[in-house]
Design a protein around this motif. Sequence first.
Motif, mmCIF file in Angstrom:
data_model
loop_
_atom_site.group_PDB
_atom_site.id
_atom_site.type_symbol
_atom_site.label_atom_id
_atom_site.label_comp_id
_atom_site.label_asym_id
_atom_site.label_seq_id
_atom_site.Cartn_x
_atom_site.Cartn_y
_atom_site.Cartn_z
ATOM 1 N N ALA A 127 0.892 -1.036 0.063
ATOM 2 C CA ALA A 127 -0.056 -0.137 0.217
ATOM 3 C C ALA A 127 0.914 1.243 -0.004
ATOM 4 O O ALA A 127 0.423 2.343 -0.586
ATOM 5 C CB ALA A 127 -1.048 -0.057 1.365
ATOM 6 N N TYR A 128 2.262 1.216 0.646
ATOM 7 C CA TYR A 128 2.943 2.254 0.480
ATOM 8 C C TYR A 128 3.808 2.565 -0.842
ATOM 9 O O TYR A 128 4.385 3.535 -0.920
ATOM 10 C CB TYR A 128 3.993 2.166 1.611
ATOM 11 C CG TYR A 128 3.438 2.215 2.945
ATOM 12 C CD1 TYR A 128 2.663 3.206 3.588
ATOM 13 C CD2 TYR A 128 3.725 0.971 4.009
ATOM 14 C CE1 TYR A 128 2.203 3.029 4.792
ATOM 15 C CE2 TYR A 128 3.202 0.910 5.254
ATOM 16 C CZ TYR A 128 2.206 1.839 5.255
ATOM 17 O OH TYR A 128 1.939 2.050 6.840
ATOM 18 N N LEU A 129 3.760 1.497 -1.631
ATOM 19 C CA LEU A 129 4.472 1.456 -2.814
ATOM 20 C C LEU A 129 4.304 2.332 -3.817
ATOM 21 O O LEU A 129 5.417 3.312 -4.122
ATOM 22 C CB LEU A 129 4.242 0.153 -3.610
ATOM 23 C CG LEU A 129 5.099 0.092 -4.783
ATOM 24 C CD1 LEU A 129 6.593 -0.127 -4.525
ATOM 25 C CD2 LEU A 129 4.952 -1.297 -5.366
ATOM 26 N N PRO A 130 3.025 2.910 -4.017
ATOM 27 C CA PRO A 130 3.012 4.361 -5.122
ATOM 28 C C PRO A 130 3.403 5.613 -4.330
ATOM 29 O O PRO A 130 4.127 6.205 -4.970
ATOM 30 C CB PRO A 130 1.557 4.191 -5.096
ATOM 31 C CG PRO A 130 0.892 2.783 -4.803
ATOM 32 C CD PRO A 130 1.694 2.451 -3.658
ATOM 33 N N LEU A 131 3.204 5.596 -2.930
ATOM 34 C CA LEU A 131 3.748 6.893 -2.372
ATOM 35 C C LEU A 131 5.226 6.843 -2.347
ATOM 36 O O LEU A 131 5.916 7.839 -2.413
ATOM 37 C CB LEU A 131 3.003 6.903 -0.919
ATOM 38 C CG LEU A 131 1.521 7.311 -0.816
ATOM 39 C CD1 LEU A 131 1.060 7.137 0.529
ATOM 40 C CD2 LEU A 131 1.395 8.587 -1.465
ATOM 41 N N THR A 132 5.746 5.614 -2.023
ATOM 42 C CA THR A 132 7.376 5.551 -1.780
ATOM 43 C C THR A 132 7.921 6.040 -3.344
ATOM 44 O O THR A 132 9.021 6.777 -3.184
ATOM 45 C CB THR A 132 7.559 4.085 -1.300
ATOM 46 O OG1 THR A 132 6.953 3.817 -0.160
ATOM 47 C CG2 THR A 132 9.144 4.097 -1.255
ATOM 48 N N VAL A 133 7.312 5.478 -4.350
ATOM 49 C CA VAL A 133 7.720 5.771 -5.646
ATOM 50 C C VAL A 133 7.805 7.242 -6.040
ATOM 51 O O VAL A 133 8.490 7.821 -6.615
ATOM 52 C CB VAL A 133 7.477 4.872 -6.608
ATOM 53 C CG1 VAL A 133 7.600 5.247 -8.008
ATOM 54 C CG2 VAL A 133 7.722 3.459 -6.478
ATOM 55 N N ILE A 134 6.476 7.677 -5.783
ATOM 56 C CA ILE A 134 6.452 9.045 -6.013
ATOM 57 C C ILE A 134 7.336 10.065 -5.072
ATOM 58 O O ILE A 134 7.760 11.070 -6.000
ATOM 59 C CB ILE A 134 5.030 9.487 -5.668
ATOM 60 C CG1 ILE A 134 3.798 8.932 -6.826
ATOM 61 C CG2 ILE A 134 4.787 11.064 -5.714
ATOM 62 C CD1 ILE A 134 2.546 8.980 -6.305
ATOM 63 N N TRP A 135 7.396 9.806 -4.086
ATOM 64 C CA TRP A 135 8.118 10.510 -3.081
ATOM 65 C C TRP A 135 9.878 10.378 -3.250
ATOM 66 O O TRP A 135 10.456 11.390 -3.091
ATOM 67 C CB TRP A 135 7.877 10.545 -1.569
ATOM 68 C CG TRP A 135 6.646 11.097 -1.389
ATOM 69 C CD1 TRP A 135 5.806 11.942 -1.873
ATOM 70 C CD2 TRP A 135 5.814 10.624 -0.144
ATOM 71 N NE1 TRP A 135 4.577 12.086 -1.251
ATOM 72 C CE2 TRP A 135 4.599 11.155 -0.025
ATOM 73 C CE3 TRP A 135 6.124 9.583 1.097
ATOM 74 C CZ2 TRP A 135 3.668 11.339 0.791
ATOM 75 C CZ3 TRP A 135 5.108 9.679 1.909
ATOM 76 C CH2 TRP A 135 3.916 10.124 1.833
ATOM 77 N N PHE A 136 10.383 9.169 -3.489
ATOM 78 C CA PHE A 136 11.825 8.782 -3.617
ATOM 79 C C PHE A 136 12.137 8.251 -4.835
ATOM 80 O O PHE A 136 13.188 8.109 -4.947
ATOM 81 C CB PHE A 136 11.967 8.084 -2.525
ATOM 82 C CG PHE A 136 11.707 8.298 -0.900
ATOM 83 C CD1 PHE A 136 12.575 9.056 -0.450
ATOM 84 C CD2 PHE A 136 10.539 7.951 -0.280
ATOM 85 C CE1 PHE A 136 12.354 9.552 0.862
ATOM 86 C CE2 PHE A 136 10.171 8.420 0.816
ATOM 87 C CZ PHE A 136 11.234 9.203 1.407
ATOM 88 N N GLY A 137 11.345 8.400 -5.855
ATOM 89 C CA GLY A 137 11.510 7.757 -7.241
ATOM 90 C C GLY A 137 11.752 6.266 -7.254
ATOM 91 O O GLY A 137 11.301 5.610 -6.482
ATOM 92 N N ILE A 138 12.369 5.691 -8.311
ATOM 93 C CA ILE A 138 12.480 4.339 -8.395
ATOM 94 C C ILE A 138 13.934 3.770 -7.949
ATOM 95 O O ILE A 138 14.362 2.713 -8.529
ATOM 96 C CB ILE A 138 11.956 3.793 -9.670
ATOM 97 C CG1 ILE A 138 12.949 4.400 -10.872
ATOM 98 C CG2 ILE A 138 10.601 3.954 -10.135
ATOM 99 C CD1 ILE A 138 12.644 3.858 -12.201
ATOM 100 N N GLY A 139 14.772 4.636 -7.452
ATOM 101 C CA GLY A 139 15.927 4.299 -7.282
ATOM 102 C C GLY A 139 16.113 3.314 -6.057
ATOM 103 O O GLY A 139 15.192 2.865 -5.423
ATOM 104 N N GLU A 140 17.417 3.290 -5.563
ATOM 105 C CA GLU A 140 17.840 2.286 -4.225
ATOM 106 C C GLU A 140 16.937 2.937 -3.113
ATOM 107 O O GLU A 140 16.801 2.020 -2.198
ATOM 108 C CB GLU A 140 19.335 2.286 -4.137
ATOM 109 C CG GLU A 140 20.040 1.589 -5.278
ATOM 110 C CD GLU A 140 19.702 -0.098 -5.353
ATOM 111 O OE1 GLU A 140 19.644 -0.677 -4.085
ATOM 112 O OE2 GLU A 140 19.430 -0.369 -6.334
ATOM 113 N N ALA A 141 17.143 4.192 -2.993
ATOM 114 C CA ALA A 141 16.303 4.598 -1.931
ATOM 115 C C ALA A 141 14.935 4.106 -1.431
ATOM 116 O O ALA A 141 14.566 3.843 -0.328
ATOM 117 C CB ALA A 141 16.391 6.056 -1.664
ATOM 118 N N SER A 142 14.264 4.286 -2.564
ATOM 119 C CA SER A 142 12.797 3.838 -2.251
ATOM 120 C C SER A 142 12.864 2.271 -2.188
ATOM 121 O O SER A 142 11.835 1.856 -1.318
ATOM 122 C CB SER A 142 11.944 4.180 -3.646
ATOM 123 O OG SER A 142 12.618 3.168 -4.802
#
Length: 153
Positions: A99-114
Amino acid sequence: MHWSRCGGWWGLTAGGLVPALFLPPPDRVLARLAELSTSSFMDATIWQHAGASLARVAAALVTALLTALPLGVPIGLNRTARAALDPLIEFYRPVPPLAYLPLTVIWFGIGEASKVLLITDVVIAGILAIALIALVLELALRAIERRFAGWSR
């Protein structure tokens, strides 16, 4: 893997009960694994991909430990902190990490941090719960020990 499962897998694919598109036969899977362990897939071997995944998991575990343990100790020791933060933790804990995946990708991009953050989200609630339970049990056992310390004499 249990031998009966391997036999069932082979039987399903050899008998044509399940198309190879949906369940490839074991010999084809092993041949592809051998191929990927020496040649590259998306510019890396399977062992390099596995190493990158393990590094992400290790980074997430360290991040979760460095976050959850310092949070868990004050919550376990202080009733006011527990009353204020426990409802938030209990709200957060059962939410599926996907459920956090879309927000994580939006906020942190698709790099290692997310990727590391998403794994941290999975691990942190469990570590925090374990830290709280261990601390509360330790305090309870100390109270019981103090209460009944004079009975053994």
